[in-house]
Design a protein around this motif. Structure first.
Motif: not given
Lengths: 158, 551
Positions: B244-268
């Motif tokens: 549960e905690r991990l799923e919550t954390a993943l959602k938060q990270a995606r929302k902040m752009g820390l997961l997904g496309r172009d993380i930190f504008g680096s293209g990762l």
């Protein structure tokens, strides 16, 4: 969380679950988990639908369903009572707790009480060794148990 | 952002939750509201604080006063005294064994020997708040890696740090990443092994419950280093709160752009999916885990090829343990040189241990590698309850070896423990006092392996069964000296011929007890006597009744 055991398998429901996961890589485990959450266990008809839906042989699906200890191919009681018999629980008196559980429920490992209320199962480790000896009933963990307190815990579910 | 004059941290780890921390938290909130303190004092739910034996624990900041065994009924007095009148509530303050009350967290013996790298945020932040993780410096290492370092720099830093796999095998993490980075292929994976099944181990659960973002950050850095776009966390089905905690954390990270496309504008581009196990110890073995993730029976594969070449779905894969990944961000932030100031030459850094069995402070600790067993048991662990004598410590979980009192001063790192026939393993430490029978406990170890053998290879499937049979015969008085010969031959065969570490390690706990406690085996086999009166079939009726162990 009580789960009702259904008589006839709702194949439409199984198909729906398969459809939801089928494009995922390695979908079989997530599908079996969800089917079991809905039906209470994994009856043969459900396994057949899963095999058909995912394009796998029934033997493969059955092999997976019987490999893992959290999957059940036979109906189980309303409450799953899982008791740990590993070393950390053992040195803290798990054997006495297990004896008390067997006395209280009147069944041994792998059996269900005649009223269908409890199934008793032994497990390797619940990962809550800091509060050994431990028992898990459905999703709830009980720790620091004694032969007396474990009986009191069972009473809560009667 | 609102300012609070005090923060009240309530441990919401499983152990404290079992002891009623949820009710304590609810009472705190209502009590503070009732007294009009809701805007001044903030109640924070944290992950495990480590002092599980004293739970539920509550820490009041800014003073850092630790209260133990707090019940909902204590809450009004705690609020009245500490938060209204500014006086410490003496009767609930943590007391060290035999010593007087300790005033603040850093003064405790329990924390004095500890160095918290992996557990830096556990019990300190709200694990369901990405803002609190970031406020503690979280995701800075990822930012640094993506904007200031090349993937090769990241690998080089990890290699220089000397970090070794914390799942048990101790393989150098940087080297593993380098192999995966060099492997050919467009599709690669990063997998976090959270299938923590080693009896006596619950560190990964508490890291995921207490600081899930540290694992996500470590995985994302790994993805950048090796060129992976997709990650999986394979977590055991029993760990509901971690999931549960991990799923919550993943959602938060995606929302902040820390997961997904172009993380930190680096293209990762990188994202993580959680996969839940279904109850099989063997799936902690990396190739068995892949089989399970791919939707099959969790049966180990023959190695080589190694996962960095042919891993998940046949692609190059980095697979690391939860604790290993939680070490990554601090290494990138502070550098390899800093990391090497901790621990030993061959095993730099810290290790998280879980203390279980006959020890005063059961729970979770983090100490520099190379600390001795004695320091852990008698210093941080508070010794053995009721002043009983030490008998043995099993390091590394059920697949680890058992050490007698003569080896209490062995430094705990990968190489030193291997020299005495044991292993650092997962960091489980099971302590047994002198009231326990060593042969009985060895039987319990062998029963575990018989139950958990996957059945794929014959030496393990048959061997674990025979091992358990022999151990059962010894504890029931039916063994002959021939059984000892068979036991030794079996142990040699299994160590050499079993396909995976489950079978190879299965004889280890039994054979180390045999090596260090031979006289107790002899008593069972030759004299048909159990010196501690534990083995029911051997103990005389008078003894078993007196010990309350009559059938």
């Amino acid at each position: 969380m009580a789960r009702e055991v259904k008589k006839a398998v709702d194949t439409a429901l199984v198909d729906k679950i398969v459809a939801k996961h089928r494009t995922r890589e390695g979908a079989l485990l997530p599908v079996l988990r969800e089917v079991q959450d809905s039906l209470g266990y994994l009856p043969q008809e459900a396994l057949e639908r899963v095999a058909l839906g995912l394009g796998l042989s029934l033997s493969r699906v059955y092999g997976v369903a019987t490999f893992y200890s959290l999957f059940y191919t036979r109906p189980k009681g309303r409450y799953m009572v899982r008791v740990c018999e590993s070393a950390p629980c053992h040195v803290q008196g798990a054997q006495e707790v297990i004896d008390a559980l067997i006395r209280e429920l009147g069944v041994s490992f792998g059996e269900t009480t005649p009223d269908g209320r409890f199934t008793l199962e032994k497990v390797s480790c619940l990962g809550v060794c800091g509060v050994a000896p431990a028992v898990m009933i459905e999703d709830r963990v009980y720790g620091n148990l004694t032969p007396e307190s474990v009986v009191a815990v069972i009473q809560e579910y009667r | 952002m609102s300012f609070y004059r005090a923060h009240v941290l309530v441990c919401a780890g499983t152990n404290c939750a079992l002891k009623g921390s949820q009710a304590v938290r609810e009472r705190l909130v209502s009590e503070l509201e009732g007294r009009g303190l809701g805007a001044e004092v903030k109640v924070v739910e944290t992950g495990c604080f480590g002092l599980c034996e004293e739970g539920p624990t509550v820490v009041v900041y800014p003073e850092g006063v630790l209260y133990c065994r707090v019940t909902p009924d204590d809450v009004p007095e705690l609020v009245e005294e500490h938060l209204l009148k500014g006086r410490r509530l003496e009767r609930l303050i943590y007391r060290q064994p035999v010593e007087k009350a300790v005033q603040t967290v850093p003064q405790m013996d329990f924390f004095r020997g500890q160095v918290r790298v992996v557990l830096r945020n556990c019990g300190v932040i709200d694990p369901e708040s990405i803002e609190e993780y970031i406020a503690q410096g979280g995701y800075q290492a990822l930012g640094k890696a993506l904007t200031e370092m090349t993937p090769a720099d990241v690998v080089a830093e990890l290699k220089a740090s000397g970090l070794r796999g914390r799942g048990g095998a101790g393989f150098p993490t940087g080297l593993k990443w380098e192999f995966a980075a060099r492997a050919k292929g467009d599709v690669k994976y990063v997998v976090c092994n959270a299938d923590e099944g080693e009896p006596g181990t619950f560190k990964d659960r508490l890291i995921l419950e207490g600081d899930p973002h540290s694992v996500i950050e470590g995985m994302t850095i790994a993805a950048y280093a090796v060129g992976a776009k997709k990650g999986y966390v394979y977590i055991r089905g029993e760990y509901a709160l971690s999931i549960e905690r991990l799923e919550t954390a993943l959602k938060q990270a995606r929302k902040m752009g820390l997961l997904g496309r172009d993380i930190f504008g680096s293209g990762l581009e990188f994202d993580i999916e959680v996969r839940v196990g279904a109850g099989a110890y063997v799936c902690g073995e990396e190739t068995a885990l892949f089989e399970s993730l791919e939707g099959g029976r969790g049966e180990p594969r023959l190695k080589p090829p190694y996962p960095t070449d042919v891993g998940l779905f046949g692609k190059p894969t980095v697979i690391n343990n939860v604790e290993t990944l939680a070490n990554v961000a601090p290494i990138i932030s502070h550098g390899a040189k800093w990391y090497r100031t901790l621990g030993t030459e061959g095993s730099p850094g810290t290790k998280v241990f879980t203390l279980t069995g006959d020890i005063v402070n059961e729970g979770l600790i983090e100490v520099p590698m190379g600390i001795t067993l004695r320091e852990v048991i008698y210093g941080i662990g508070g010794g053995i309850p009721e002043g009983r004598g030490f008998k043995m410590a099993q390091t590394g979980g059920t697949s680890g070896g058992c050490l007698p009192a003569e080896l209490l001063d062995v430094p705990m790192d990968y190489d030193e423990l291997a020299k005495v026939g044991s292993a650092l393993g997962s960091g489980a430490l099971l302590i047994m006092d002198d009231t326990h029978c060593i042969v009985d406990i060895a039987r319990v170890f062998s029963r575990f392996f018989e139950h958990e053998s996957c059945g794929k290879c014959v030496p393990c499937r048959e061997g674990t069964m025979r091992l358990h049979e022999i151990m059962t015969r010894i504890t029931t008085g039916e063994a002959t000296p021939k059984d000892i010969e068979n036991l030794e031959a079996l142990a040699r065969t299994m160590a050499a011929a079993c396909l995976c570490p489950l079978g190879q390690a299965a004889p280890v706990p039994v054979m180390t007890t045999f090596k260090y406690f031979r006289e107790e085996y002899d008593a069972h086999i030759k004299e048909k006597r159990c010196p501690t009166g534990t083995c029911r079939a051997l103990a005389s009726p008078a003894v078993s009744l007196a010990a309350g162990k009559g059938v």
